[in-house]
Enzyme design. Structure first.
Site, PDB file in Angstrom:
ATOM      1  N   GLY A   1       0.807  -1.219   0.000  1.00 39.17           N
ATOM      2  CA  GLY A   1       0.000   0.000   0.000  1.00 39.17           C
ATOM      3  C   GLY A   1       0.837   1.264   0.000  1.00 39.17           C
TER       4      GLY A   1
ATOM      5  CG  LEU B   1      -1.105   1.623  -3.824  1.00 41.59           C
ATOM      6  CD1 LEU B   1      -2.318   1.250  -4.676  1.00 41.59           C
ATOM      7  CD2 LEU B   1      -0.086   0.495  -3.840  1.00 41.59           C
TER       8      LEU B   1
ATOM      9  N   GLY C   1       5.351   4.139  -9.006  1.00 37.73           N
ATOM     10  CA  GLY C   1       6.104   2.885  -9.194  1.00 37.73           C
ATOM     11  C   GLY C   1       5.171   1.692  -9.134  1.00 37.73           C
ATOM     12  CG  HIS C   2       3.164   0.659  -5.458  1.00 36.48           C
ATOM     13  ND1 HIS C   2       3.277   1.714  -4.587  1.00 36.48           N
ATOM     14  CD2 HIS C   2       3.792  -0.382  -4.851  1.00 36.48           C
ATOM     15  CE1 HIS C   2       3.935   1.329  -3.503  1.00 36.48           C
ATOM     16  NE2 HIS C   2       4.267   0.074  -3.633  1.00 36.48           N
TER      17      HIS C   2
ATOM     18  CB  SER D   1      10.486   4.240  -1.528  1.00 37.46           C
ATOM     19  OG  SER D   1      10.249   3.670  -0.252  1.00 37.46           O
TER      20      SER D   1
HETATM   21  P1  AMP Z   1       6.053  -2.407  -1.736  1.00 36.52           P
HETATM   22  O1  AMP Z   1       4.688  -1.850  -1.594  1.00 36.52           O
HETATM   23  O2  AMP Z   1       7.142  -1.449  -1.386  1.00 36.52           O
HETATM   24  O3  AMP Z   1       6.201  -3.753  -1.077  1.00 36.52           O
HETATM   25  O4  AMP Z   1       6.252  -2.681  -3.277  1.00 36.52           O
HETATM   26  C1  AMP Z   1       5.353  -3.467  -4.018  1.00 36.52           C
HETATM   27  C2  AMP Z   1       5.955  -3.748  -5.382  1.00 36.52           C
HETATM   28  O5  AMP Z   1       6.185  -2.509  -6.048  1.00 36.52           O
HETATM   29  C3  AMP Z   1       7.316  -4.459  -5.292  1.00 36.52           C
HETATM   30  O6  AMP Z   1       7.404  -5.412  -6.320  1.00 36.52           O
HETATM   31  C4  AMP Z   1       8.288  -3.326  -5.497  1.00 36.52           C
HETATM   32  O7  AMP Z   1       9.517  -3.737  -6.040  1.00 36.52           O
HETATM   33  C5  AMP Z   1       7.526  -2.455  -6.467  1.00 36.52           C
HETATM   34  N1  AMP Z   1       8.042  -1.070  -6.407  1.00 36.52           N
HETATM   35  C6  AMP Z   1       8.203  -0.306  -5.303  1.00 36.52           C
HETATM   36  N2  AMP Z   1       8.759   0.878  -5.621  1.00 36.52           N
HETATM   37  C7  AMP Z   1       8.957   0.847  -6.961  1.00 36.52           C
HETATM   38  C8  AMP Z   1       9.525   1.768  -7.896  1.00 36.52           C
HETATM   39  N3  AMP Z   1      10.001   2.958  -7.516  1.00 36.52           N
HETATM   40  N4  AMP Z   1       9.569   1.414  -9.196  1.00 36.52           N
HETATM   41  C9  AMP Z   1       9.099   0.198  -9.585  1.00 36.52           C
HETATM   42  N5  AMP Z   1       8.559  -0.712  -8.768  1.00 36.52           N
HETATM   43  C10 AMP Z   1       8.490  -0.392  -7.464  1.00 36.52           C
END
Ligand code: AMP
Length: 280
Positions: free
Chosen positions: A31, A33, A36-37, A186
């Protein structure tokens, strides 16, 4: 968009989707979001009939209680964003439900990949990640699943998880989405104070410079990067390492036939940021 809160309801939704012979794409997230997500979700919407996004802050992958307690939660905004990219269903479970009342992780062997970098500095992290992702695969039965190269080591581990357990899902890795100033997007970026947020693009700037230096200097860029951070007033380097992209092993000598990547973890105050870059 369907909002699903229990394992049972997800199972029923997946069963119905499978009966209709529809292809399922899964995007696991925690979450808060951001773009990137959304890049992963948009890809899934394009390549599948149905896209399921999970939002679950998985307690077993956190080794730092404060990081878990302060992880940003923006559910209302997340739901709006998911609707805007035509996501079909979002799965937001409670920990007790998805873990059947036993919130612990299983131990996995990923041939040593799990003990490097993030595995070394965040004890038990990848057991937690693999435990939850395996559960999500078993429930959502996706044809495709989407992960970001932002967590490159995690992406390799998920590929191993699928291979070792014969899980019938294609793992798709997507490039890192960045802020205009280069900072990798992030969810944790929202926790940076203004001062740290201003300093943070130094991470990607240094990675970019290291990439430029790599053809001439090879593995010596490790010392160069360490030196760049030595006197930084705000950012503190946890690790920078150069590894072979396939097995995450640090090379003794650089071969022009192999692919290498630089991996970094930095503390901006209490907030831990990671990033990586392909070097050749
Ligand atoms: P998270 O919510 O941080 O666990 O991320 C969920 C998914 O989104 C994971 O596969 C991450 O690698 C991807 N993700 C997070 N930040 C980015 C970003 N800046 N660019 C691409 N994918 C991302």
């Amino acid at each position: 968009m369907k909002v699903i809160n229990t394992k049972t309801n997800l199972k029923n939704y997946v069963l119905k989707t499978k009966q209709e012979d529809k292809k399922i794409g899964l995007v696991p997230t925690m979450g808060a979001l951001h773009e990137g997500h959304l890049s992963l979700i948009k890809k899934s919407v394009k390549q599948n009939d149905i896209t399921i996004v999970s939002i679950f802050i998985n307690p077993t992958q956190f080794d730092n209680k404060e990081d878990l307690d302060k992880y940003p939660i923006t559910t209302k905004q997340d739901l709006e964003l998911l609707k805007s990219v035509n996501c079909d269903a979002v799965f937001i479970p409670l920990a007790n439900d998805i873990y059947d009342g036993n919130i612990t992780s299983t131990h996995f062997d990923f041939d040593g990949i799990e003990n490097q970098m993030e595995g070394k500095f965040r004890k038990g992290h990848f057991n937690g990640v693999a435990t939850i992702v395996k559960k999500l695969f078993e429930l959502a039965k996706p044809n495709n699943a989407y992960f970001g190269e932002k967590d490159f080591q995690q992406l390799l581990i998920i590929k191993k998880l699928v291979k070792k357990n014969n899980i019938p899902v294609k793992i798709n890795g997507l490039p890192i989405f960045r802020e205009p100033d280069g900072l990798a997007m992030s969810s944790r970026n929202t926790r940076l104070t203004e001062e740290y947020r201003k300093a943070a693009p130094f991470i990607f700037k240094t990675l970019t410079k290291a990439k430029e230096l790599f053809p001439k200097n090879g593995i010596k860029i490790v010392d160069w990067v360490k030196n760049e951070f030595k006197n930084h007033p705000l950012l503190s380097l946890e690790y920078f390492t150069v590894t072979n992209e396939e097995n995450l092993i640090e090379p003794k000598k650089i071969s022009p036939l192999k692919k290498y990547r630089g991996f970094i973890a930095v503390y901006a105050g209490k907030i831990r940021l990671i990033d990586n870059i392909n070097l050749n």
